[in-house]
Design an enzyme around this catalytic site. Structure first.
Site, PDB file in Angstrom:
ATOM      1  N   GLY A  47       0.843  -1.186   0.000  1.00  0.00           N
ATOM      2  CA  GLY A  47       0.000   0.000   0.000  1.00  0.00           C
ATOM      3  C   GLY A  47       0.879   1.236   0.000  1.00  0.00           C
ATOM      4  O   GLY A  47       2.021   1.178   0.458  1.00  0.00           O
ATOM      5  N   GLN A  52       2.993   9.939   1.464  1.00  0.00           N
ATOM      6  CA  GLN A  52       4.337   9.347   1.587  1.00  0.00           C
ATOM      7  C   GLN A  52       5.297   9.791   0.488  1.00  0.00           C
ATOM      8  O   GLN A  52       6.498   9.544   0.582  1.00  0.00           O
ATOM      9  CB  GLN A  52       4.240   7.816   1.584  1.00  0.00           C
ATOM     10  CG  GLN A  52       3.547   7.264   2.824  1.00  0.00           C
ATOM     11  CD  GLN A  52       3.435   5.754   2.749  1.00  0.00           C
ATOM     12  OE1 GLN A  52       2.475   5.237   2.211  1.00  0.00           O
ATOM     13  NE2 GLN A  52       4.422   5.057   3.271  1.00  0.00           N
ATOM     14  N   CYS A 106       5.901  -0.321   7.145  1.00  0.00           N
ATOM     15  CA  CYS A 106       5.581   0.875   6.370  1.00  0.00           C
ATOM     16  C   CYS A 106       6.816   1.288   5.575  1.00  0.00           C
ATOM     17  O   CYS A 106       7.924   1.287   6.129  1.00  0.00           O
ATOM     18  CB  CYS A 106       5.184   1.997   7.334  1.00  0.00           C
ATOM     19  SG  CYS A 106       4.736   3.530   6.518  1.00  0.00           S
ATOM     20  N   LEU A 107       6.615   1.643   4.310  1.00  0.00           N
ATOM     21  CA  LEU A 107       7.748   2.075   3.483  1.00  0.00           C
ATOM     22  C   LEU A 107       8.376   3.357   4.036  1.00  0.00           C
ATOM     23  O   LEU A 107       9.528   3.655   3.741  1.00  0.00           O
ATOM     24  CB  LEU A 107       7.298   2.287   2.029  1.00  0.00           C
ATOM     25  CG  LEU A 107       6.868   1.013   1.280  1.00  0.00           C
ATOM     26  CD1 LEU A 107       6.290   1.369  -0.089  1.00  0.00           C
ATOM     27  CD2 LEU A 107       8.018   0.037   1.146  1.00  0.00           C
ATOM     28  N   HIS A 148      -4.409   1.575   7.617  1.00  0.00           N
ATOM     29  CA  HIS A 148      -3.040   2.101   7.728  1.00  0.00           C
ATOM     30  C   HIS A 148      -2.832   3.240   6.713  1.00  0.00           C
ATOM     31  O   HIS A 148      -2.280   4.295   7.057  1.00  0.00           O
ATOM     32  CB  HIS A 148      -2.068   0.938   7.493  1.00  0.00           C
ATOM     33  CG  HIS A 148      -0.619   1.296   7.413  1.00  0.00           C
ATOM     34  ND1 HIS A 148       0.325   0.758   8.262  1.00  0.00           N
ATOM     35  CD2 HIS A 148       0.074   2.116   6.566  1.00  0.00           C
ATOM     36  CE1 HIS A 148       1.520   1.240   7.948  1.00  0.00           C
ATOM     37  NE2 HIS A 148       1.398   2.059   6.921  1.00  0.00           N
ATOM     38  N   GLU A 149      -3.303   3.023   5.459  1.00  0.00           N
ATOM     39  CA  GLU A 149      -3.104   4.040   4.418  1.00  0.00           C
ATOM     40  C   GLU A 149      -3.968   5.283   4.664  1.00  0.00           C
ATOM     41  O   GLU A 149      -3.534   6.413   4.419  1.00  0.00           O
ATOM     42  CB  GLU A 149      -3.390   3.454   3.027  1.00  0.00           C
ATOM     43  CG  GLU A 149      -2.509   2.270   2.622  1.00  0.00           C
ATOM     44  CD  GLU A 149      -1.016   2.494   2.810  1.00  0.00           C
ATOM     45  OE1 GLU A 149      -0.550   3.636   2.704  1.00  0.00           O
ATOM     46  OE2 GLU A 149      -0.316   1.497   3.088  1.00  0.00           O
ATOM     47  N   HIS A 152      -2.320   7.499   7.026  1.00  0.00           N
ATOM     48  CA  HIS A 152      -1.293   8.343   6.392  1.00  0.00           C
ATOM     49  C   HIS A 152      -1.898   9.664   5.919  1.00  0.00           C
ATOM     50  O   HIS A 152      -1.275  10.722   6.039  1.00  0.00           O
ATOM     51  CB  HIS A 152      -0.684   7.636   5.178  1.00  0.00           C
ATOM     52  CG  HIS A 152       0.465   6.723   5.498  1.00  0.00           C
ATOM     53  ND1 HIS A 152       1.605   7.156   6.137  1.00  0.00           N
ATOM     54  CD2 HIS A 152       0.663   5.403   5.242  1.00  0.00           C
ATOM     55  CE1 HIS A 152       2.456   6.136   6.264  1.00  0.00           C
ATOM     56  NE2 HIS A 152       1.900   5.064   5.741  1.00  0.00           N
TER      57      HIS A 152
END
Ligand code: NI
Length: 179
Positions: A47, A52, A106-107, A148-149, A152
Site C-alpha cells: 500500500g 508518503q 511501512c515504506l 493504515h493508508e 497516512h
C-alpha cells in the site's frame, strides 16, 4: 510512462500533514495514481499513500491479495483486478467490533514491524480511478492495509499506536536502513 517517486522516511514532517480531498478526478490525478502504483510495486509495498511521496492529497493505492470469495460468493465491490485498488477520498463508513492485531510495516519506516490492533473488517466509500463512487468491504490484511493508508492521509503513522519509547526506537532504527 509511469514514474517511481522518492518515498519520505519518518520523522519527515511532511508525513504529519493532513491531506486535502481531491476536487476532481482528472488526468493529473490519474497520472499520480499510476505513479503511486509504480512506486509501490518497485518498493515491494502492499500500500502507498500520496502523503508518503510528499503530495498532500487524499489518494492511496493498495495491492494486497484479496479474499475473493466468502461462502463461495464473490465479495461485493470486487472488480476484475481485485488485488489492486486506486482509492480517492476514502471514508470509513463502517468498522467491525471485532479487533485483531496485525504485524504492520511501512515504506516510510523501512525495515521495522510491530503489531497494531484495529477492526478486522471495514467498509470504505471512495472514488475510483474513473471518478466513480464505490463502496468496498475489506477484510483481514486488506482491512489493516486500508486503515493504515487512510491514517497516512491524516498524518498518522502505525508507530503512533506504540509507546513513545518503542516509537522513537523504530524511527532511529529506520534511519539506518534509509535508502
Ligand atoms: Ni505506511
Amino acid at each position: 510512462m509511469m514514474t517511481v517517486l522518492p518515498i519520505l522516511v519518518a520523522p519527515n514532517p511532511l508525513l504529519r500533514k493532513k491531506a486535502l480531498p481531491v476536487q476532481e478526478v482528472d488526468s493529473q490525478i490519474q497520472r499520480l495514481l499510476e505513479d503511486l502504483e509504480e512506486t509501490m510495486i518497485a518498493e515491494d509495498g502492499i500500500g502507498l499513500a500520496a502523503t508518503q511521496v510528499g503530495i498532500p492529497k487524499r489518494i492511496l493505492v493498495m495491492n494486497v491479495p484479496a479474499n475473493v470469495t466468502v461462502n463461495g460468493e464473490q465479495i461485493e465491490g470486487m472488480n476484475s483486478n481485485p488485488d489492486l485498488y486506486h482509492i480517492i477520498n476514502p471514508e470509513i463508513v463502517w468498522a467491525s467490533d471485532t479487533l485483531v492485531a496485525c504485524n504492520e510495516g511501512c515504506l516510510s519506516v523501512p525495515g521495522q514491524y510491530a503489531p497494531v490492533i484495529r477492526p478486522d473488517s471495514v467498509r470504505v466509500r471512495y472514488l475510483n480511478k474513473a471518478g466513480k463512487f464505490c463502496e468496498t468491504t475489506f477484510l483481514n490484511l486488506q482491512a489493516a492495509c486500508v486503515q493504515h493508508e487512510i491514517d497516512h492521509l491524516d498524518g498518522k503513522l502505525f508507530i503512533d499506536y506504540l509507546s513513545a519509547l518503542k516509537r522513537d526506537m523504530l524511527i532511529r532504527k529506520a534511519q539506518k536502513v534509509r535508502r
